[in-house]
Design a protein around this motif. Structure first.
Motif, mmCIF file in Angstrom:
data_model
loop_
_atom_site.group_PDB
_atom_site.id
_atom_site.type_symbol
_atom_site.label_atom_id
_atom_site.label_comp_id
_atom_site.label_asym_id
_atom_site.label_seq_id
_atom_site.Cartn_x
_atom_site.Cartn_y
_atom_site.Cartn_z
ATOM 1 N N TYR A 82 0.831 -1.206 0.000
ATOM 2 C CA TYR A 82 0.000 0.000 0.000
ATOM 3 C C TYR A 82 0.867 1.258 0.000
ATOM 4 N N ALA A 83 0.252 2.359 -0.401
ATOM 5 C CA ALA A 83 0.982 3.601 -0.669
ATOM 6 C C ALA A 83 1.860 4.092 0.474
ATOM 7 N N PRO A 84 1.425 4.041 1.748
ATOM 8 C CA PRO A 84 2.303 4.556 2.799
ATOM 9 C C PRO A 84 3.668 3.879 2.879
ATOM 10 N N PHE A 85 3.811 2.703 2.295
ATOM 11 C CA PHE A 85 5.102 2.022 2.271
ATOM 12 C C PHE A 85 5.980 2.493 1.106
ATOM 13 N N ALA A 86 5.407 3.273 0.202
ATOM 14 C CA ALA A 86 6.138 3.613 -1.025
ATOM 15 C C ALA A 86 6.224 5.101 -1.304
ATOM 16 N N TRP A 87 5.421 5.915 -0.629
ATOM 17 C CA TRP A 87 5.314 7.302 -1.079
ATOM 18 C C TRP A 87 6.445 8.221 -0.618
ATOM 19 N N ALA A 88 7.252 7.806 0.351
ATOM 20 C CA ALA A 88 8.230 8.718 0.951
ATOM 21 C C ALA A 88 9.176 9.369 -0.066
ATOM 22 N N PRO A 89 9.809 8.621 -1.000
ATOM 23 C CA PRO A 89 10.726 9.291 -1.928
ATOM 24 C C PRO A 89 10.026 10.302 -2.836
ATOM 25 N N LEU A 90 8.855 9.948 -3.353
ATOM 26 C CA LEU A 90 8.156 10.876 -4.242
ATOM 27 C C LEU A 90 7.640 12.078 -3.463
ATOM 28 N N ARG A 91 7.115 11.837 -2.287
ATOM 29 C CA ARG A 91 6.608 12.947 -1.492
ATOM 30 C C ARG A 91 7.735 13.922 -1.131
ATOM 31 N N SER A 92 8.906 13.397 -0.799
ATOM 32 C CA SER A 92 10.056 14.249 -0.501
ATOM 33 C C SER A 92 10.444 15.083 -1.724
ATOM 34 N N TRP A 93 10.449 14.434 -2.900
ATOM 35 C CA TRP A 93 10.778 15.166 -4.128
ATOM 36 C C TRP A 93 9.742 16.263 -4.389
ATOM 37 N N LEU A 94 8.472 15.967 -4.213
ATOM 38 C CA LEU A 94 7.419 16.950 -4.458
ATOM 39 C C LEU A 94 7.549 18.157 -3.536
ATOM 40 N N LEU A 95 7.840 17.920 -2.277
ATOM 41 C CA LEU A 95 8.006 19.035 -1.347
ATOM 42 C C LEU A 95 9.143 19.946 -1.805
ATOM 43 N N ASP A 96 10.255 19.363 -2.209
ATOM 44 C CA ASP A 96 11.384 20.168 -2.701
ATOM 45 C C ASP A 96 11.020 20.889 -3.995
ATOM 46 N N HIS A 97 10.322 20.187 -4.891
ATOM 47 C CA HIS A 97 9.976 20.778 -6.178
ATOM 48 C C HIS A 97 9.010 21.949 -6.018
ATOM 49 N N VAL A 98 7.983 21.785 -5.200
ATOM 50 C CA VAL A 98 7.037 22.880 -4.973
ATOM 51 C C VAL A 98 7.753 24.070 -4.348
ATOM 52 N N ARG A 99 8.628 23.799 -3.404
ATOM 53 C CA ARG A 99 9.376 24.879 -2.751
ATOM 54 C C ARG A 99 10.238 25.627 -3.767
ATOM 55 N N GLU A 100 10.885 24.896 -4.659
ATOM 56 C CA GLU A 100 11.761 25.519 -5.662
ATOM 57 C C GLU A 100 10.954 26.230 -6.740
ATOM 58 N N GLN A 101 9.844 25.620 -7.172
ATOM 59 C CA GLN A 101 9.093 26.150 -8.301
ATOM 60 C C GLN A 101 8.187 27.317 -7.909
ATOM 61 N N HIS A 102 7.612 27.276 -6.711
ATOM 62 C CA HIS A 102 6.586 28.256 -6.339
ATOM 63 C C HIS A 102 6.933 29.085 -5.100
ATOM 64 N N SER A 103 7.856 28.627 -4.289
ATOM 65 C CA SER A 103 8.221 29.346 -3.057
ATOM 66 C C SER A 103 6.999 29.854 -2.304
ATOM 67 N N PRO A 104 6.111 28.988 -1.847
ATOM 68 C CA PRO A 104 4.917 29.459 -1.142
ATOM 69 C C PRO A 104 5.299 30.329 0.054
ATOM 70 N N PRO A 105 4.746 31.542 0.160
ATOM 71 C CA PRO A 105 5.150 32.436 1.248
ATOM 72 C C PRO A 105 4.708 31.969 2.624
ATOM 73 N N SER A 106 3.654 31.187 2.700
ATOM 74 C CA SER A 106 3.218 30.645 3.976
ATOM 75 C C SER A 106 4.067 29.429 4.334
ATOM 76 N N GLU A 107 4.378 29.284 5.630
ATOM 77 C CA GLU A 107 5.160 28.126 6.062
ATOM 78 C C GLU A 107 4.291 26.889 6.262
ATOM 79 N N HIS A 108 2.998 27.062 6.344
ATOM 80 C CA HIS A 108 2.122 25.975 6.771
ATOM 81 C C HIS A 108 1.397 25.349 5.583
ATOM 82 N N TRP A 109 2.170 24.731 4.678
ATOM 83 C CA TRP A 109 1.590 24.063 3.522
ATOM 84 C C TRP A 109 2.156 22.641 3.453
ATOM 85 N N ASP A 110 1.484 21.836 2.660
ATOM 86 C CA ASP A 110 1.899 20.449 2.531
ATOM 87 C C ASP A 110 1.389 19.926 1.187
#
Length: 367
Positions: A61-89
């Motif tokens: 199931y997904a919780p056993f596999a999502w960690a690498p992609l989720r980590s990449w997405l967090l970095d990518h969103v931060r780099e691509q959009h720089s959300p000004p709020s700290e409280h996003w996910d």
């Protein structure tokens, strides 16, 4: 990934521990999983391989596999959009339509008013209507949604004593079906209006990476660094829910997308997925994480995608110029896959559509 945010979370945290003996898991034993190893050859000739542990997790199931992609997405969103709020996910979803459905389920009650472009994505329109929403179409031009239209509709409802709209649903880049790209200065104006009238902005940006800029074929392709602003990049208040998808960026068969929003809202999206889709394909999550982690791979892929879409768009425009002069008018798309045609007044769409069908050409009539 931190502790899971739904009722089975504590159990799944224990299940992830090596050597744990969980007596309540409803899954086949690891020794019965059918695939031992996986390797994929990419279009550029490179290969992606999953080791034995990754291959095993790809069948769980997904919780056993999502960690690498989720980590990449967090970095990518931060780099691509720089959300000004700290409280996003971010929440990974089983395709963009699942993301749209979850977001609208959480935000809307029957009877709520929703602002949207006067021409919009049919499946989202159907989803909004199924949710019992009242759609309020807003005027556009070749540069996308008009900020003045947002203000005028909200003021008209206030003057009439009607509740303000709950949200604005918008496709700002490569707008489906018009192909427009929201002019950069309009983002701030529309966000300001959303603040003034208390609107949530649902930013459905499936074509964000498909910015081919066919109107300026002499200009360099934007790649990743030249894609321009987003509503998420302005969101100081936590009023933007952004939807991205791998369906247009990579391929629809992966059935993965992601929602970026304030952390409490993302937790609710995860809760809905726990009860329904279980977040999508774990195999896709692990393959994509490996592909996207390769240095420079995504930039090369996106640039090639933009070049291909520019070539196709220019070919379509040349054919339109040759064959549709006096029959229709159009604006040159800036992104996405679509060309929006307006027929001349003396042309009835019915006979034209029937003639196209006889020649094996399918189009979607406008309303």
């Amino acid at each position: 990934v931190g502790p899971s945010r739904f009722s089975a979370g504590p159990l799944q945290e224990v299940m992830k521990q090596e050597g744990a003996h969980v007596m309540a898991q409803g899954v086949p034993p690891v020794t019965a999983l059918p695939i031992a190893s996986l390797s994929a050859t990419l279009a550029d000739g490179s290969t992606v391989e999953l080791d034995a542990v990754e291959t095993r997790n790809a069948q769980r199931y997904a919780p056993f596999a999502w960690a690498p992609l989720r980590s990449w997405l967090l970095d990518h969103v931060r780099e691509q959009h720089s959300p000004p709020s700290e409280h996003w996910d971010v929440s990974i979803t089983a395709g963009s339509m699942l993301g749209i459905d979850a977001v609208l389920r959480l935000l809307l009650d029957p009877g709520d008013a929703v602002l949207c472009e006067e021409f919009t994505f049919l499946a989202s329109k159907d989803n909004l209507l199924a949710a019992g929403a009242t759609l309020l179409p807003l005027a556009m031009d070749e540069d996308g949604l008009l900020p003045s239209a947002v203000e005028e509709e909200c003021e008209a409802r206030l003057a009439a004593g009607l509740p303000l709209p709950k949200l604005l649903y918008t496709i700002p880049v490569g707008q489906n079906p018009t192909g427009s790209r929201l002019r950069p200065d309009r983002y701030a104006a529309i966000y300001s209006a959303a603040r003034r009238y208390g609107l949530v902005i649902v930013e459905d940006d499936a074509y964000y990476y498909m910015q081919h800029r066919a109107a300026r074929p002499d200009m360099p392709l934007p790649g990743l660094s030249g894609l321009g602003p987003s509503f998420l990049s302005l969101d100081e208040d936590g009023r933007v829910v952004r939807l991205d998808t791998f369906s247009k960026l990579l391929a629809p068969g992966f059935r993965l997308a992601w929602v970026t929003a304030p952390s409490p809202f993302v937790a609710k999206v995860d809760g809905l997925q726990y009860m329904s889709s279980q977040w999508g394909s774990t195999l896709s999550m692990l393959l994509l994480a490996k592909m996207l982690a390769a240095p420079g791979w995504l930039l090369g892929h996106v640039t090639a995608l933009q070049a291909a879409m520019r070539t196709r768009c220019l070919a379509l425009l040349a054919a339109a110029e040759e064959h549709l002069g006096g029959v229709a008018t159009w604006s040159v798309p800036q992104a996405g896959m679509f060309l929006w045609l307006t027929l001349a007044a003396d042309y009835e769409p019915g006979p034209l559509l029937e003639a196209m069908r006889r020649h094996g050409v399918a189009v979607v009539p406008g309303e």
